[in-house]
Motif scaffolding. Structure first.
Motif, short mmCIF file in Angstrom:
data_model
loop_
_atom_site.label_atom_id
_atom_site.label_comp_id
_atom_site.label_asym_id
_atom_site.label_seq_id
_atom_site.Cartn_x
_atom_site.Cartn_y
_atom_site.Cartn_z
N VAL A 220 0.85 -1.18 0.00
CA VAL A 220 0.00 0.00 0.00
C VAL A 220 0.89 1.24 0.00
O VAL A 220 2.02 1.20 0.49
N ASN A 221 0.38 2.32 -0.58
CA ASN A 221 1.13 3.57 -0.60
C ASN A 221 0.15 4.72 -0.69
O ASN A 221 -0.95 4.58 -1.23
N ALA A 222 0.55 5.85 -0.14
CA ALA A 222 -0.22 7.08 -0.29
C ALA A 222 0.63 8.02 -1.13
O ALA A 222 1.74 8.38 -0.73
N ALA A 223 0.14 8.40 -2.29
CA ALA A 223 0.97 9.19 -3.19
C ALA A 223 0.11 10.18 -3.97
O ALA A 223 -1.07 9.92 -4.25
N SER A 224 0.71 11.31 -4.32
CA SER A 224 0.04 12.27 -5.19
C SER A 224 1.01 12.96 -6.14
O SER A 224 0.60 13.50 -7.16
N SER A 225 2.30 12.94 -5.81
CA SER A 225 3.30 13.55 -6.69
C SER A 225 3.59 12.63 -7.86
O SER A 225 3.26 11.44 -7.84
N GLY A 226 4.26 13.15 -8.87
CA GLY A 226 4.63 12.34 -10.02
C GLY A 226 5.49 11.16 -9.63
O GLY A 226 5.24 10.02 -10.04
N ALA A 227 6.55 11.41 -8.85
CA ALA A 227 7.45 10.34 -8.43
C ALA A 227 6.73 9.33 -7.54
O ALA A 227 6.93 8.11 -7.67
N GLY A 228 5.89 9.84 -6.64
CA GLY A 228 5.16 8.94 -5.76
C GLY A 228 4.19 8.05 -6.50
O GLY A 228 4.06 6.85 -6.21
N LEU A 229 3.49 8.62 -7.47
CA LEU A 229 2.52 7.83 -8.24
C LEU A 229 3.21 6.80 -9.12
O LEU A 229 2.69 5.70 -9.32
N GLU A 230 4.37 7.13 -9.67
CA GLU A 230 5.11 6.16 -10.47
C GLU A 230 5.51 4.97 -9.61
O GLU A 230 5.38 3.82 -10.03
N TYR A 231 5.99 5.25 -8.41
CA TYR A 231 6.33 4.16 -7.49
C TYR A 231 5.10 3.33 -7.16
O TYR A 231 5.12 2.09 -7.22
N ALA A 232 4.02 4.00 -6.79
CA ALA A 232 2.81 3.29 -6.37
C ALA A 232 2.23 2.45 -7.50
O ALA A 232 1.79 1.32 -7.28
N ALA A 233 2.23 3.00 -8.71
CA ALA A 233 1.67 2.26 -9.84
C ALA A 233 2.48 1.00 -10.14
O ALA A 233 1.94 -0.02 -10.59
#
Length: 389
Positions: A220-233
């Motif tokens: 699970v991850n909480a993300a909203s930035s570009g880098a965070g979303l790439e990791y989460a995806a």
């Protein structure tokens, strides 16, 4: 299998080395998942001294989790934090006390049978992937496949300094998280020694036994930035999302569709599927007037010092989430505020679902009585509305 990846050359790093079946198949097949945000911190999400019985003790958390499972909740989630003496301050010493969520979830796993237990780990605060891989495999066995980890990098300079570390730049944190998770997943998947010569972590002939069950633990991850979303995806099964337009549900439902679409498109590019979950603070009463009065009471009893410190900590960091929230919305707590009768709450859940959210991770102000009312009055209506099977 031996992973001889050298992360100093990013091109040599496998994009998605283990295409295992998604752990999401273990979740119930509901149109809308329902989770409970456990009040593991003193004061939970609201720096307010309005009367309530909510507390952080294990016995209280256990009662909340067991009751949530009885009502059919899918998930229970524990936040992690690192604060100095007094927490966020004020007369209530907001969030000074907290039980560690990975320890709590391990204990809760022995007291529950169906609910999925997820806890946060700040992986950059002196963890090694082998530690979390081993702990996670053990909890997976104890819970019979009902454990997941919310992987966060941390962003508060004060927290890094607690561990004798220097703060790390935003996008670099997610590059490090990618390497950490790649090693952890290799340890969970491989039947041979794992060797990994990375830029940030190294391991030589590491082996893990027992492995997790038929499928690895939930990521699970909480993300909203570009880098965070790439990791989460790339890695996560469940992604906690936030409203970019604050806690007003009307504005949130207008702004969330592109947020959800972007995340699911990114996951699809990695050959994966993810579920998105948002965090509503639910204030539900028999009448709208009563619900509005309860909402106002929280505001009227705010601990001003605690609220000021709580807000300042978040807005002064480099996190991209929660930027659209007003100070008053921080005092209530929760990413979206849903206030009203059971029928009105269900209507808002339907709108969040229509906006692309796969689930809600709810928090309350006075947990046990609010949860009891929600379970008896809202959960049956969710089924009638077709949001629960």
């Amino acid at each position: 299998m031996s992973v001889e990846t050298t992360s100093k050359a990013a091109a040599e790093r496998p994009t998605n080395p283990w295409q295992e079946v998604s752990p999401l198949e273990r979740l119930s097949d509901h149109k809308l998942l329902v989770g409970l945000f456990l009040p593991m911190q003193e004061g939970a999400w609201s720096p307010s001294m309005a009367p309530r019985g909510t507390n952080w003790t294990f016995d209280y958390l256990a009662k909340c989790t067991i009751r949530a499972e009885e009502f059919g909740f899918d998930l229970a989630f524990g936040l992690a934090q690192w604060l100095s003496k007094g927490g966020y301050g004020g007369a209530m010493k907001f969030r000074e006390h907290e039980l560690d969520p990975i320890i709590v979830n391990t204990a809760l796993a022995t007291m529950t049978k169906k609910i999925v237990l997820i806890n946060t780990v700040h992986i950059l605060y002196a963890w090694h992937p082998l530690h979390l891989a081993k702990f996670g495999a053990a909890i997976d066995h104890i819970s019979h496949g009902r454990w997941g980890v919310n992987i966060v990098t941390g962003y508060k300079p004060s927290e890094y300094r607690m561990f004798g570390l220097a703060p790390i730049e935003h996008d670099l944190r997610y590059e490090m998280a990618d390497e950490f998770t790649t090693i952890m997943r290799a340890l969970w998947a491989s039947n041979e020694d794992v060797t990994f010569d990375g830029q940030y972590w190294q391991t030589e002939k590491a082996f893990l036994a027992p492995k997790p069950g038929a499928k690895r633990p939930f990521l699970v991850n909480a993300a909203s930035s570009g880098a965070g979303l790439e990791y989460a995806a790339k890695h996560s099964d469940i992604i906690f999302i936030t409203s970019p337009t604050g806690a007003d549900p009307v504005k949130a439902c207008e702004s969330l569709p592109p947020v959800n679409a972007r995340i699911k498109d990114l996951a699809e590019k990695h050959g994966r599927q993810v579920k998105t979950i948002i965090n509503p603070h639910v204030i539900c009463r028999s009448t709208e007037k009563e619900a509005r009065a309860a909402y106002q009471s929280i505001l009227d009893h705010e601990d001003t010092t605690a609220a000021d410190n709580f807000v300042q900590t978040f807005v002064s960091g480099d996190t991209k989430s929660w930027r659209g929230h007003s100070r008053a919305q921080w005092v209530i707590g929760g990413n979206v505020h849903l206030v009203g009768t059971p029928e009105q709450i269900v209507d808002w859940f339907a709108k969040l679902s229509a906006a692309g959210c796969d689930g809600v991770q709810v928090n309350f102000f006075d947990y046990l009585p609010d949860l009891e009312f929600f379970g008896k009055e809202v959960m049956p209506l969710l089924k009638q509305a077709g949001l629960r099977s």
